[in-house]
Structure formats: C-alpha cells, structure tokens
Write a protein that holds these residues in place. Structure first.
Motif, PDB file in Angstrom:
ATOM      1  N   LYS A 223       0.830  -1.199   0.000  1.00  0.00           N
ATOM      2  CA  LYS A 223       0.000   0.000   0.000  1.00  0.00           C
ATOM      3  C   LYS A 223       0.867   1.252   0.000  1.00  0.00           C
ATOM      4  O   LYS A 223       2.086   1.192   0.181  1.00  0.00           O
ATOM      5  N   PHE A 224       0.220   2.403  -0.199  1.00  0.00           N
ATOM      6  CA  PHE A 224       0.885   3.697  -0.110  1.00  0.00           C
ATOM      7  C   PHE A 224       0.092   4.614   0.809  1.00  0.00           C
ATOM      8  O   PHE A 224      -1.131   4.477   0.954  1.00  0.00           O
ATOM      9  N   LEU A 225       0.794   5.555   1.423  1.00  0.00           N
ATOM     10  CA  LEU A 225       0.158   6.684   2.076  1.00  0.00           C
ATOM     11  C   LEU A 225       0.291   7.878   1.135  1.00  0.00           C
ATOM     12  O   LEU A 225       1.400   8.205   0.685  1.00  0.00           O
ATOM     13  N   VAL A 226      -0.825   8.511   0.836  1.00  0.00           N
ATOM     14  CA  VAL A 226      -0.859   9.620  -0.120  1.00  0.00           C
ATOM     15  C   VAL A 226      -1.104  10.912   0.653  1.00  0.00           C
ATOM     16  O   VAL A 226      -2.143  11.063   1.300  1.00  0.00           O
ATOM     17  N   THR A 227      -0.152  11.819   0.606  1.00  0.00           N
ATOM     18  CA  THR A 227      -0.316  13.117   1.265  1.00  0.00           C
ATOM     19  C   THR A 227      -0.665  14.160   0.220  1.00  0.00           C
ATOM     20  O   THR A 227      -0.033  14.237  -0.844  1.00  0.00           O
ATOM     21  N   LEU A 228      -1.680  14.975   0.529  1.00  0.00           N
ATOM     22  CA  LEU A 228      -2.168  15.971  -0.419  1.00  0.00           C
ATOM     23  C   LEU A 228      -1.718  17.373  -0.024  1.00  0.00           C
ATOM     24  O   LEU A 228      -1.298  17.614   1.114  1.00  0.00           O
ATOM     25  N   THR A 229      -1.830  18.295  -0.959  1.00  0.00           N
ATOM     26  CA  THR A 229      -1.398  19.677  -0.717  1.00  0.00           C
ATOM     27  C   THR A 229      -2.544  20.553  -0.217  1.00  0.00           C
ATOM     28  O   THR A 229      -2.402  21.778  -0.162  1.00  0.00           O
TER      29      THR A 229
END
Length: 252
Positions: A223-229
């Motif tokens: 899996k990935f952790l997705v950080t948004l702006t």
C-alpha cells in the motif's frame, strides 16, 4: 442488390440516399427506417441483400437489431465512431462507413459488396464482440464542474478546487483544497466513470485529485500513504486493489 437504410439522423439518411443514387446498377434502396424498431420490422418484411445500419439509435441499437434477425443480410455500419473502431470492424469481416460519408469511401464499399454477391449473410459477424466494442467506444461524459448544495444555495465547484472524494457508509463527501466539505449526489463508482483523468481511485472509498498530491510513502502490504497539498495536508491510505493505479500514474 436491394438495400435498406436505417439511421435516426434524417440528414444522414438523405446524404446516403443521394450518394447511393450514383450506383443504380448495384444498389436499389427499397426502404428506410428512422430507428432500430422500425428497421427490424422492415428488414424482416423485405429481406434485403444489404443493410446500411447506424449503431446508436432509439428503441434498438444496431447490434440489438441484428441479434433479433433470424437471417442476417450483408451489413454496412454507418457510424460516427472514430478510427479506433475501424480495425475492429475490419476484423469482423463487415464493412463500415464513417460519418460524414465520403463518396470515395462509399465507392470502396460498393466494390466490396459486389464481391460478396450472391452471399446474403455477413461472414464472421460476432454480435457479442461488437456489443462490447460499442460500450468501449462510447464517449465518456466527463464532469467539468460539480454542483453541490450549501444551505439554500447550489454551488458549482471547479474540478481544480476539489482535493478528493470519500465515501462513508451510504454517503459520498467532496473535500475541497480549502477544507470545505460537501455532500455529493454521485456514488464513488459513478464518479470514477465521469471524473476527468486527473482523478484516480486509490481505494474502495476514495478518489483523489492527482494535481494535489504532495508525496507518496510506501506502506505495509504494497500500500501507499498519499499526502495531499490541501489545507488539511490530508493523508490517505490506498487499498490493496487500487495501489496499481498510482504506480502506473507515476511509473513507480
């Protein structure tokens, strides 16, 4: 050859009739129909040698019409679909005319029909494959903005202002870059079909705007952790079945 023309566009019917009038020794137009249901009745009654058949029509589309015939005539599809359809039609051993029909292209079709004489059925016609082709070629209805309710007002959100969509039980929420939250009338599945390509589904419950991805971090189990702006610096976890969407996007 006796021919029937079936198309729900009057201008297209008139143009094809006019073009075929230049081939009186080859084609005799014995009937016309403005939708699939009328066309089915006409083909059964007149049993033509060839049918010039539109695909997308009211009541019955072209493939549905053909599937209900006991005996298939030769078929020439008259279609607005682009060149991506051409190879598939050729491989099915049927002919096609892309709208607007050009006289030079029709001349090739007439030559091909001469070669098919006296065969009445279309060799290699696979209605199931063609039906699937139709679904794949249908233009996507892409959302350019999203309407949401805010009290008594209806707001139109720009796609660039949306950070991500998230479903919670029976509801789907729209999260904006500035941190607002709105209720959407769409399901996640419907949004996945209608959103522009910048939106990618990363889990069963979440679709993100890739224009607002700050970084990705590898997580457990692929899996990935997705950080948004966005203002909240939202951190979202991908689902096992959807991590590949992001991998393909950023070529990891």
């Amino acid at each position: 050859m006796q021919a029937i023309l079936i198309d729900d566009e009057p201008l297209a019917l008139r143009r094809l009739t006019s073009l075929l009038s230049h081939y009186p020794a080859d084609v005799q137009v014995v009937g016309q129909a403005a939708n699939g249901a009328e066309g089915l009745t006409l083909v059964r009654a007149l049993r033509p040698d060839v049918v010039f058949l539109d695909i997308e029509m009211p009541l019955l589309n072209g493939f549905e019409l053909l599937s209900q015939l006991e005996e298939l005539p030769s078929v020439v599809f008259t279609t607005a679909y682009d060149h991506y359809a051409v190879q598939a039609f050729e491989e099915c051993s049927i002919d096609y005319l892309l709208k607007p029909i050009e006289p030079a292209r029709l001349a090739k079709t007439i030559a091909r029909l001469r070669q098919l004489r006296p065969a009445r059925s279309t060799a290699g016609l696979n209605l199931d494959d063609l039906g699937q082709l139709l679904q794949q070629l249908k233009p996507r209805e892409t959302l350019r903005s999203l309407s949401v309710k805010s009290g008594e007002k209806i707001l139109l959100l720009s796609m660039n202002d949306i950070s991500y969509f998230e479903s919670q039980e029976r509801y789907v929420f729209v999260r904006t870059v500035e941190g607002q939250q709105y209720l959407s009338s769409y399901t996640i599945a419907a949004l996945e079909e209608k959103l522009p390509e910048q939106f990618v589904r990363i889990s069963r419950s979440c679709i993100v705007n890739t224009h607002h991805i700050s970084n990705l971090q590898r997580y457990f189990g692929g899996k990935f952790l997705v950080t948004l702006t966005d203002r909240a610096a939202s951190c979202l976890e991908t689902g096992l079945a959807y991590g590949g969407n992001l991998k393909r996007l950023i070529e990891l």
